[in-house]
Motif scaffolding. Structure first.
Motif, PDB file in Angstrom:
ATOM      1  N   LEU A   1       0.501  -1.218   0.067  1.00 48.21           N
ATOM      2  CA  LEU A   1       0.133  -0.275  -0.477  1.00 48.21           C
ATOM      3  C   LEU A   1       0.673   1.105  -0.078  1.00 48.21           C
ATOM      4  O   LEU A   1       1.985   1.090   0.844  1.00 48.21           O
ATOM      5  CB  LEU A   1      -0.528   0.025   1.662  1.00 48.21           C
ATOM      6  CG  LEU A   1      -1.936   1.352   1.988  1.00 48.21           C
ATOM      7  CD1 LEU A   1      -2.772   1.802   0.760  1.00 48.21           C
ATOM      8  CD2 LEU A   1      -2.379   1.026   2.565  1.00 48.21           C
ATOM      9  N   GLN A   2       0.769   2.237  -0.561  1.00 51.31           N
ATOM     10  CA  GLN A   2       1.566   3.806  -0.979  1.00 51.31           C
ATOM     11  C   GLN A   2       0.687   4.535  -1.226  1.00 51.31           C
ATOM     12  O   GLN A   2      -0.789   4.794  -1.925  1.00 51.31           O
ATOM     13  CB  GLN A   2       1.911   3.463  -1.806  1.00 51.31           C
ATOM     14  CG  GLN A   2       3.204   2.008  -2.624  1.00 51.31           C
ATOM     15  CD  GLN A   2       3.735   1.445  -3.554  1.00 51.31           C
ATOM     16  OE1 GLN A   2       4.079   2.896  -4.187  1.00 51.31           O
ATOM     17  NE2 GLN A   2       3.916   0.880  -4.024  1.00 51.31           N
ATOM     18  N   ASP A   3       0.458   5.671  -0.988  1.00 46.36           N
ATOM     19  CA  ASP A   3       0.151   6.759  -0.952  1.00 46.36           C
ATOM     20  C   ASP A   3       1.002   8.552  -0.738  1.00 46.36           C
ATOM     21  O   ASP A   3       1.672   8.099  -0.418  1.00 46.36           O
ATOM     22  CB  ASP A   3      -1.336   6.374   0.454  1.00 46.36           C
ATOM     23  CG  ASP A   3      -2.323   7.642  -0.022  1.00 46.36           C
ATOM     24  OD1 ASP A   3      -2.295   8.343  -0.782  1.00 46.36           O
ATOM     25  OD2 ASP A   3      -2.706   8.324   1.247  1.00 46.36           O
TER      26      ASP A   3
ATOM     27  N   SER B   1       7.594   4.245   2.331  1.00 46.37           N
ATOM     28  CA  SER B   1       7.165   3.992   3.319  1.00 46.37           C
ATOM     29  C   SER B   1       5.868   3.132   1.948  1.00 46.37           C
ATOM     30  O   SER B   1       5.506   3.631   1.408  1.00 46.37           O
ATOM     31  CB  SER B   1       6.466   4.402   3.980  1.00 46.37           C
ATOM     32  OG  SER B   1       7.458   4.660   4.606  1.00 46.37           O
ATOM     33  N   ARG B   2       6.579   1.733   2.920  1.00 46.52           N
ATOM     34  CA  ARG B   2       4.949   1.192   1.890  1.00 46.52           C
ATOM     35  C   ARG B   2       3.856   0.084   3.197  1.00 46.52           C
ATOM     36  O   ARG B   2       4.697   0.104   4.812  1.00 46.52           O
ATOM     37  CB  ARG B   2       5.313  -0.238   1.735  1.00 46.52           C
ATOM     38  CG  ARG B   2       6.685   0.228   0.980  1.00 46.52           C
ATOM     39  CD  ARG B   2       5.258   0.086  -0.421  1.00 46.52           C
ATOM     40  NE  ARG B   2       6.281   0.268  -2.162  1.00 46.52           N
ATOM     41  CZ  ARG B   2       7.033   1.974  -2.115  1.00 46.52           C
ATOM     42  NH1 ARG B   2       6.837   2.498  -1.228  1.00 46.52           N
ATOM     43  NH2 ARG B   2       7.611   1.652  -3.666  1.00 46.52           N
ATOM     44  N   GLY B   3       2.415   0.519   3.605  1.00 46.33           N
ATOM     45  CA  GLY B   3       1.634   0.120   4.309  1.00 46.33           C
ATOM     46  C   GLY B   3       0.793  -1.404   3.720  1.00 46.33           C
ATOM     47  O   GLY B   3       1.304  -1.763   3.494  1.00 46.33           O
ATOM     48  N   TRP B   4       0.082  -1.789   4.574  1.00 47.22           N
ATOM     49  CA  TRP B   4      -0.950  -2.668   4.155  1.00 47.22           C
ATOM     50  C   TRP B   4      -2.732  -2.906   4.566  1.00 47.22           C
ATOM     51  O   TRP B   4      -2.989  -2.056   5.644  1.00 47.22           O
ATOM     52  CB  TRP B   4       0.271  -4.499   4.456  1.00 47.22           C
ATOM     53  CG  TRP B   4      -0.294  -4.294   6.120  1.00 47.22           C
ATOM     54  CD1 TRP B   4      -1.331  -5.063   6.629  1.00 47.22           C
ATOM     55  CD2 TRP B   4       0.209  -3.382   7.213  1.00 47.22           C
ATOM     56  NE1 TRP B   4      -1.021  -4.643   7.706  1.00 47.22           N
ATOM     57  CE2 TRP B   4      -0.339  -3.778   8.237  1.00 47.22           C
ATOM     58  CE3 TRP B   4       1.098  -2.654   7.171  1.00 47.22           C
ATOM     59  CZ2 TRP B   4       0.223  -3.664   9.625  1.00 47.22           C
ATOM     60  CZ3 TRP B   4       1.931  -2.453   8.870  1.00 47.22           C
ATOM     61  CH2 TRP B   4       1.839  -2.418   9.446  1.00 47.22           C
ATOM     62  N   LEU B   5      -3.229  -3.858   4.074  1.00 43.27           N
ATOM     63  CA  LEU B   5      -4.290  -3.405   4.978  1.00 43.27           C
ATOM     64  C   LEU B   5      -5.069  -5.580   4.386  1.00 43.27           C
ATOM     65  O   LEU B   5      -4.041  -6.331   4.725  1.00 43.27           O
ATOM     66  CB  LEU B   5      -5.519  -3.642   3.223  1.00 43.27           C
ATOM     67  CG  LEU B   5      -5.655  -2.836   2.450  1.00 43.27           C
ATOM     68  CD1 LEU B   5      -6.396  -2.369   1.191  1.00 43.27           C
ATOM     69  CD2 LEU B   5      -6.006  -1.095   2.930  1.00 43.27           C
ATOM     70  N   GLU B   6      -5.687  -5.222   5.744  1.00 45.95           N
ATOM     71  CA  GLU B   6      -6.156  -6.344   6.219  1.00 45.95           C
ATOM     72  C   GLU B   6      -7.486  -6.829   6.587  1.00 45.95           C
ATOM     73  O   GLU B   6      -8.267  -5.393   7.477  1.00 45.95           O
ATOM     74  CB  GLU B   6      -5.106  -7.632   7.811  1.00 45.95           C
ATOM     75  CG  GLU B   6      -5.733  -6.518   8.734  1.00 45.95           C
ATOM     76  CD  GLU B   6      -4.151  -6.874   9.327  1.00 45.95           C
ATOM     77  OE1 GLU B   6      -3.677  -8.063   9.307  1.00 45.95           O
ATOM     78  OE2 GLU B   6      -3.807  -6.395  10.781  1.00 45.95           O
ATOM     79  N   LEU B   7      -8.267  -7.720   6.346  1.00 41.42           N
ATOM     80  CA  LEU B   7      -9.319  -7.881   7.063  1.00 41.42           C
ATOM     81  C   LEU B   7      -9.477  -7.678   8.992  1.00 41.42           C
ATOM     82  O   LEU B   7      -9.181  -8.032   9.023  1.00 41.42           O
ATOM     83  CB  LEU B   7     -10.230  -9.589   6.845  1.00 41.42           C
ATOM     84  CG  LEU B   7      -9.901 -10.411   5.187  1.00 41.42           C
ATOM     85  CD1 LEU B   7     -10.530 -10.967   5.584  1.00 41.42           C
ATOM     86  CD2 LEU B   7     -10.774  -9.272   4.736  1.00 41.42           C
ATOM     87  N   ALA B   8     -10.717  -6.833   8.783  1.00 43.16           N
ATOM     88  CA  ALA B   8     -10.757  -6.283  10.623  1.00 43.16           C
ATOM     89  C   ALA B   8     -11.807  -7.708  10.972  1.00 43.16           C
ATOM     90  O   ALA B   8     -11.670  -7.805  12.025  1.00 43.16           O
ATOM     91  CB  ALA B   8     -11.254  -5.485  10.654  1.00 43.16           C
ATOM     92  N   SER B   9     -11.966  -7.954   9.799  1.00 46.69           N
ATOM     93  CA  SER B   9     -13.328  -8.667  10.329  1.00 46.69           C
ATOM     94  C   SER B   9     -13.732  -9.292   8.666  1.00 46.69           C
ATOM     95  O   SER B   9     -13.759  -9.051   7.853  1.00 46.69           O
ATOM     96  CB  SER B   9     -14.909  -8.515  10.741  1.00 46.69           C
ATOM     97  OG  SER B   9     -16.054  -8.069   9.985  1.00 46.69           O
ATOM     98  N   THR B  10     -14.582 -10.504   9.028  1.00 51.19           N
ATOM     99  CA  THR B  10     -15.129 -11.692   7.785  1.00 51.19           C
ATOM    100  C   THR B  10     -16.481 -11.153   7.293  1.00 51.19           C
ATOM    101  O   THR B  10     -17.208 -11.474   5.966  1.00 51.19           O
ATOM    102  CB  THR B  10     -15.391 -13.312   8.374  1.00 51.19           C
ATOM    103  OG1 THR B  10     -16.245 -13.750   9.719  1.00 51.19           O
ATOM    104  CG2 THR B  10     -14.202 -13.912   8.089  1.00 51.19           C
ATOM    105  N   ASP B  11     -17.105 -10.357   7.810  1.00 45.08           N
ATOM    106  CA  ASP B  11     -18.423  -9.329   7.599  1.00 45.08           C
ATOM    107  C   ASP B  11     -17.966  -8.520   6.348  1.00 45.08           C
ATOM    108  O   ASP B  11     -17.408  -7.807   6.636  1.00 45.08           O
ATOM    109  CB  ASP B  11     -18.701  -8.606   8.638  1.00 45.08           C
ATOM    110  CG  ASP B  11     -19.997  -7.431   8.494  1.00 45.08           C
ATOM    111  OD1 ASP B  11     -20.089  -7.727   7.419  1.00 45.08           O
ATOM    112  OD2 ASP B  11     -21.091  -7.179   9.983  1.00 45.08           O
ATOM    113  N   PRO B  12     -18.592  -8.228   5.856  1.00 44.19           N
ATOM    114  CA  PRO B  12     -18.188  -8.076   4.282  1.00 44.19           C
ATOM    115  C   PRO B  12     -18.522  -6.690   4.261  1.00 44.19           C
ATOM    116  O   PRO B  12     -18.206  -5.723   3.197  1.00 44.19           O
ATOM    117  CB  PRO B  12     -18.689  -8.775   3.371  1.00 44.19           C
ATOM    118  CG  PRO B  12     -19.527  -9.358   3.186  1.00 44.19           C
ATOM    119  CD  PRO B  12     -19.432  -9.917   4.815  1.00 44.19           C
TER     120      PRO B  12
END
Ligand SMILES: Cc1cc2nc3c(=O)[nH]c(=O)nc-3n(C[C@H](O)[C@H](O)[C@H](O)COP(=O)(O)OP(=O)(O)OC[C@H]3O[C@@H](n4cnc5c(N)ncnc54)[C@H](O)[C@@H]3O)c2cc1C
Length: 537
Positions: free
Chosen positions: A295-297, A395-406
């Motif tokens: 992730l880049q911004d 710098s590089r970031g990331w995303l991850e599932l916070a929950s399985t609720d879509p």
């Protein structure tokens, strides 16, 4: 279950291009699923309505990052468009492509067919440049590119000040040379916003082979085992007012939900890092460790100055009292204050003469901004804001599932300033911004410096200021990166690696962030994808 040749998920900058171009072929049926409402709201179309779009509860996803360690633990506000047109319906309309070298860099990373020479025809195909066609510009395309109709005198003074500070005047940041200062060209037509929806989708909505469904959120990509033993995308499951429905894709599912939601949908569908998916209780159908990573911004910080002349855009009583006149002027002539895109002037500069190409970008706003313009009492005063951002952060970031609720957004870790070089660039950027604003051409306007404030002088002080005040300038990319290495999510034809019948086509596929704003590049990506999809047929 209804069935279409192509199912496009997300009606944003890329999704509108895909739906429009693919349905040009009458023999192909296309379905576009968009989570937000239709784009009827006037705040989308009147350029100054962007102030409203920044706060809209229904047309903005209103996301936030998780606490950012290098930014004093702050959670940064991340607006994203949620309506037809996606973020192109709420963005600042600045028309910028990035630097030619950015695309040559993609090609050098193994993304064959993505050098600047390769992508220029797609920028031109998308464009209707009101100044006319030339080597770098096209006419007749759906995306109208115009000069600002009524730039504020502060923006023009800023450009002169930039020249006084030693930067070349640039009339066309998308031409032969990116470097310099000048007014932005904007994605507007006849004084109205030209979103991807307005340019590409609205004119073709009546096509019988195109179905657009709004207010529906895709929750999973449906897959089965394909002929070659690999998973194959067969359709999409979506939520419509609490009811789960499905749509079948006879040829391909095209994910265009943007840099946050495309990787989320992949993960929810079992495509991602095997261990992370297992931790969430999701069966992994394809191990792709790069999903959500990279992730880049563009991190941005502003120098804000009071104005002595009462010419800035503001919500003070004088301006509000003149509101009816501004409205009348807009309605009758389609110009004046309501046509502002907020960030009217631009600069691409080198933080250091040793840099080969510009590495910092200025956005000049003839208004006092705080908290993305959401702090309305701050906006009451006279003033102007000079944004500066580091164009190619390390710098590089990331995303991850916070929950399985879509229906819950993923956790966003932008991880800004985790690379020390990025801190140095931001500090240099603030110094350059101050230097421009201290030139003689700004003298008639110059009042007190509000931010960082006169007391903030040393590099250490400026660094502290950056950590406490920097915000996003809204260009997240890279979370489904295109490439050939083990972290690549899509190949150079934008097919998800190891999954048949599935492509990602949006800002998430950029392997590296381009040095500029990201709407035109995303539209270019979708234009190019259309040719690759047609070729595959
Ligand atoms: C406030 C702001 C200002 C900006 N200013 C500029 C600018 O001036 N110039 C510039 O070049 N760029 C600008 N940008 C960036 C640019 O607009 C984006 O990079 C670009 O629009 C991204 O396009 P996209 O197709 O990847 O995603 P988007 O345009 O965000 O589209 C994604 C779409 O998918 C929909 N969606 C998401 N999840 C689902 C789901 N599960 N099911 C169905 N639909 C879904 C969303 O609602 C959205 O409509 C700005 C962005 C913002 C937010």
């Amino acid at each position: 279950m209804s069935s279409f040749d192509y199912v496009v998920v997300g009606g944003g900058s890329a999704g509108c291009v895909l739906a429009s171009r693919l349905s040009e072929d009458k023999s192909m049926s296309v379905c576009l699923l968009e989570a937000g409402p239709s784009d009827w709201h006037p705040a989308i179309h009147v350029p100054m309505g962007l102030l409203w779009m920044m706060r809209s509860p229904g047309m903005n996803w209103n996301l936030s990052t998780r606490p950012e360690a290098a930014l004093a633990g702050r959670q940064l506000f991340w607006p994203r468009g949620k309506t037809l047109g996606g973020s192109s319906s709420s963005n600042a309309m600045c028309y910028i492509r990035g630097h030619a070298r950015d695309y040559d860099e993609w090609a050098s990373l193994g993304c064959k067919g993505w050098s600047f020479k390769d992508v220029l025809p797609y920028f031109k195909r998308s464009e209707n440049q009101e100044r006319g066609a030339d080597e770098f510009h096209g006419t007749g395309g759906p995306l109208n590119v115009a000069d600002l109709r009524s730039p504020n005198e502060l923006s023009e003074a800023f450009v002169k000040a930039g020249v006084q500070a030693g930067f070349p005047h640039n009339r066309d940041f998308n031409g032969a040379q990116q470097e310099g200062v000048g007014l932005f060209q904007v994605t507007q037509v006849n004084g109205e916003r030209c979103s991807a929806a307005k340019g590409y989708l609205t004119p073709v909505r009546s096509r019988p082979n195109l179905t657009v469904i709004t207010g529906v959120q895709a929750t999973r990509i449906l897959t089965e085992l394909g002929e070659h033993g690999a998973p194959r995308a067969t359709g999409v499951q979506y939520n419509q007012a609490g009811t789960s429905r499905t749509v079948q894709a006879k040829r391909e599912v095209l994910l265009a939900a943007g840099a946050i939601f495309s990787p989320q949908l992949l993960m929810l569908s079992g495509i991602g890092d095997q261990k992370a998916l297992r931790d969430q209780g999701i069966a992994c159908i394809k191990h792709l460790p790069g999903v959500g990573k990279n992730l880049q911004d563009h991190l941005d910080v502003m120098v804000v100055q009071a104005s002595r002349k009462r010419v800035s855009y503001n919500l003070g009583p004088g301006n509000v009292a003149r509101g009816p006149w501004h409205i009348l002027r807009y309605l009758t002539r389609r110009d004046g204050m309501f046509t502002t895109n907020g960030a009217e002037a631009c600069g691409f500069i080198k933080s250091d003469q040793a840099e080969e190409i510009p590495d910092l970008q200025f956005h000049f706003t003839p208004a006092r901004l705080k908290d993305h313009g959401r702090n309305l009492s701050f906006l009451m005063g006279q003033g102007y804001s000079l944004h500066v951002c580091n164009l190619r952060p390390k710098s590089r970031g990331w995303l991850e599932l916070a929950s399985t609720d879509p229906l819950q957004p993923p956790a966003i870790h932008a991880n800004y300033l985790s690379h020390p070089d990025d801190v140095v660039k931001m500090v240099k950027g603030v110094k350059h911004a101050r230097r421009v604003l201290s030139q003689a051409d700004m003298a008639p306007y110059r009042g007190k410096e509000i931010l960082p404030g006169e007391a903030v002088r040393s590099d250490a002080d400026i660094e502290r200021f950056v950590r406490q005040h920097a915000e996003t300038i809204y260009h997240p990319v890279g979370t489904c990166k295109m490439g050939l290495d083990e972290m690549a999510v899509v190949d150079p034809t934008l097919r998800v690696v190891g999954v048949e019948g599935l492509r990602v086509v949006d800002a998430s596929i950029m392997p590296t962030l381009v040095g500029g704003n990201t709407n035109a590049p995303t539209i270019m990506i979708a234009e190019k994808a259309v040719d690759m999809i047609r070729d595959a047929r």
